[in-house]
Write a protein that holds these residues in place. Sequence first.
Motif, PDB file in Angstrom:
ATOM      1  N   LEU A   1      49.033  14.110  15.612  1.00  0.00           N
ATOM      2  CA  LEU A   1      47.599  13.915  15.827  1.00  0.00           C
ATOM      3  C   LEU A   1      47.299  13.636  17.299  1.00  0.00           C
ATOM      4  O   LEU A   1      46.280  14.073  17.827  1.00  0.00           O
ATOM      5  N   CYS A   2      48.202  12.916  17.969  1.00  0.00           N
ATOM      6  CA  CYS A   2      48.019  12.666  19.401  1.00  0.00           C
ATOM      7  C   CYS A   2      48.064  13.974  20.175  1.00  0.00           C
ATOM      8  O   CYS A   2      47.263  14.191  21.086  1.00  0.00           O
ATOM      9  N   LEU A   3      48.995  14.856  19.826  1.00  0.00           N
ATOM     10  CA  LEU A   3      49.092  16.157  20.494  1.00  0.00           C
ATOM     11  C   LEU A   3      47.837  16.984  20.229  1.00  0.00           C
ATOM     12  O   LEU A   3      47.277  17.591  21.146  1.00  0.00           O
ATOM     13  N   ASP A   4      47.372  16.987  18.976  1.00  0.00           N
ATOM     14  CA  ASP A   4      46.132  17.699  18.663  1.00  0.00           C
ATOM     15  C   ASP A   4      44.972  17.176  19.491  1.00  0.00           C
ATOM     16  O   ASP A   4      44.164  17.948  20.010  1.00  0.00           O
ATOM     17  N   SER A   5      44.894  15.864  19.624  1.00  0.00           N
ATOM     18  CA  SER A   5      43.822  15.251  20.400  1.00  0.00           C
ATOM     19  C   SER A   5      43.912  15.662  21.866  1.00  0.00           C
ATOM     20  O   SER A   5      42.907  15.977  22.506  1.00  0.00           O
ATOM     21  N   LEU A   6      45.127  15.692  22.406  1.00  0.00           N
ATOM     22  CA  LEU A   6      45.330  16.111  23.784  1.00  0.00           C
ATOM     23  C   LEU A   6      44.915  17.568  23.975  1.00  0.00           C
ATOM     24  O   LEU A   6      44.230  17.915  24.936  1.00  0.00           O
ATOM     25  N   LEU A   7      45.309  18.429  23.038  1.00  0.00           N
ATOM     26  CA  LEU A   7      44.943  19.840  23.128  1.00  0.00           C
ATOM     27  C   LEU A   7      43.431  20.017  23.028  1.00  0.00           C
ATOM     28  O   LEU A   7      42.841  20.840  23.732  1.00  0.00           O
ATOM     29  N   ARG A   8      42.792  19.234  22.152  1.00  0.00           N
ATOM     30  CA  ARG A   8      41.345  19.307  22.008  1.00  0.00           C
ATOM     31  C   ARG A   8      40.652  18.899  23.314  1.00  0.00           C
ATOM     32  O   ARG A   8      39.693  19.513  23.747  1.00  0.00           O
ATOM     33  N   SER A   9      41.199  17.854  23.963  1.00  0.00           N
ATOM     34  CA  SER A   9      40.574  17.397  25.206  1.00  0.00           C
ATOM     35  C   SER A   9      40.733  18.431  26.323  1.00  0.00           C
ATOM     36  O   SER A   9      39.978  18.424  27.286  1.00  0.00           O
TER      37      SER A   9
ATOM     38  N   THR B   1      39.270  22.355  16.256  1.00  0.00           N
ATOM     39  CA  THR B   1      39.345  21.542  15.047  1.00  0.00           C
ATOM     40  C   THR B   1      38.759  20.157  15.310  1.00  0.00           C
ATOM     41  O   THR B   1      39.036  19.563  16.357  1.00  0.00           O
ATOM     42  N   PRO B   2      37.945  19.602  14.380  1.00  0.00           N
ATOM     43  CA  PRO B   2      37.405  18.265  14.607  1.00  0.00           C
ATOM     44  C   PRO B   2      38.515  17.228  14.716  1.00  0.00           C
ATOM     45  O   PRO B   2      39.554  17.339  14.084  1.00  0.00           O
ATOM     46  N   ALA B   3      38.278  16.220  15.529  1.00  0.00           N
ATOM     47  CA  ALA B   3      39.290  15.194  15.797  1.00  0.00           C
ATOM     48  C   ALA B   3      39.437  14.231  14.611  1.00  0.00           C
ATOM     49  O   ALA B   3      38.463  13.604  14.215  1.00  0.00           O
ATOM     50  N   PRO B   4      40.651  14.106  14.052  1.00  0.00           N
ATOM     51  CA  PRO B   4      40.882  13.089  13.028  1.00  0.00           C
ATOM     52  C   PRO B   4      41.180  11.747  13.676  1.00  0.00           C
ATOM     53  O   PRO B   4      41.465  11.671  14.868  1.00  0.00           O
ATOM     54  N   SER B   5      41.128  10.688  12.907  1.00  0.00           N
ATOM     55  CA  SER B   5      41.486   9.373  13.400  1.00  0.00           C
ATOM     56  C   SER B   5      42.982   9.382  13.723  1.00  0.00           C
ATOM     57  O   SER B   5      43.781   9.917  12.974  1.00  0.00           O
ATOM     58  N   LEU B   6      43.364   8.762  14.829  1.00  0.00           N
ATOM     59  CA  LEU B   6      44.765   8.734  15.230  1.00  0.00           C
ATOM     60  C   LEU B   6      45.532   7.606  14.556  1.00  0.00           C
ATOM     61  O   LEU B   6      46.749   7.587  14.579  1.00  0.00           O
ATOM     62  N   THR B   7      44.841   6.647  13.993  1.00  0.00           N
ATOM     63  CA  THR B   7      45.522   5.516  13.364  1.00  0.00           C
ATOM     64  C   THR B   7      45.245   5.488  11.879  1.00  0.00           C
ATOM     65  O   THR B   7      44.420   6.244  11.366  1.00  0.00           O
TER      66      THR B   7
END
Length: 135
Positions: free
Chosen positions: A114-122, A128-134
């Motif tokens: 999820l952290c990698l997905d968030s980094l790619l999204r940024s 893809t919508p951002a899911p919660s990381l925790t």
Amino acid sequence: MAVHAGVCAAGRPRQGGVPGRALRPVDHADHPPAFGLSFAQKTVEAAVAALGEDIRNWPDASPVTLQDPAYVGVAVMAMQGRPGYTRIRTPYVSDADAARIAEATSHLTADPDLCLDSLLRSADRTTTPAPSLTK
């Protein structure tokens, strides 16, 4: 049955933390980790990976010698600036306490995917919508 952790090595920060300058990993041959900790290992190579090449010079302290059940919870520790190694014993933690602590601190964890997905999204590489990381 209690659970004990495996291997820990705390290193120095990466070099080059100046804005606009790339970070590069520290060469551990020149800058060894500040400390290393290893529970029982099956091979000398695993001990070297956890504690560094110098553990070969201290066979009596090697985590390979910690295979007996009497050594459950015992680890070998190295500290920068101090010669040799020392053994430490971690305290017993019951299953109930371990579960309670894991639950109480689970909000401090993050899923690497999820952290990698968030980094790619940024970086605008996915929509893809951002899911919660925790949890």
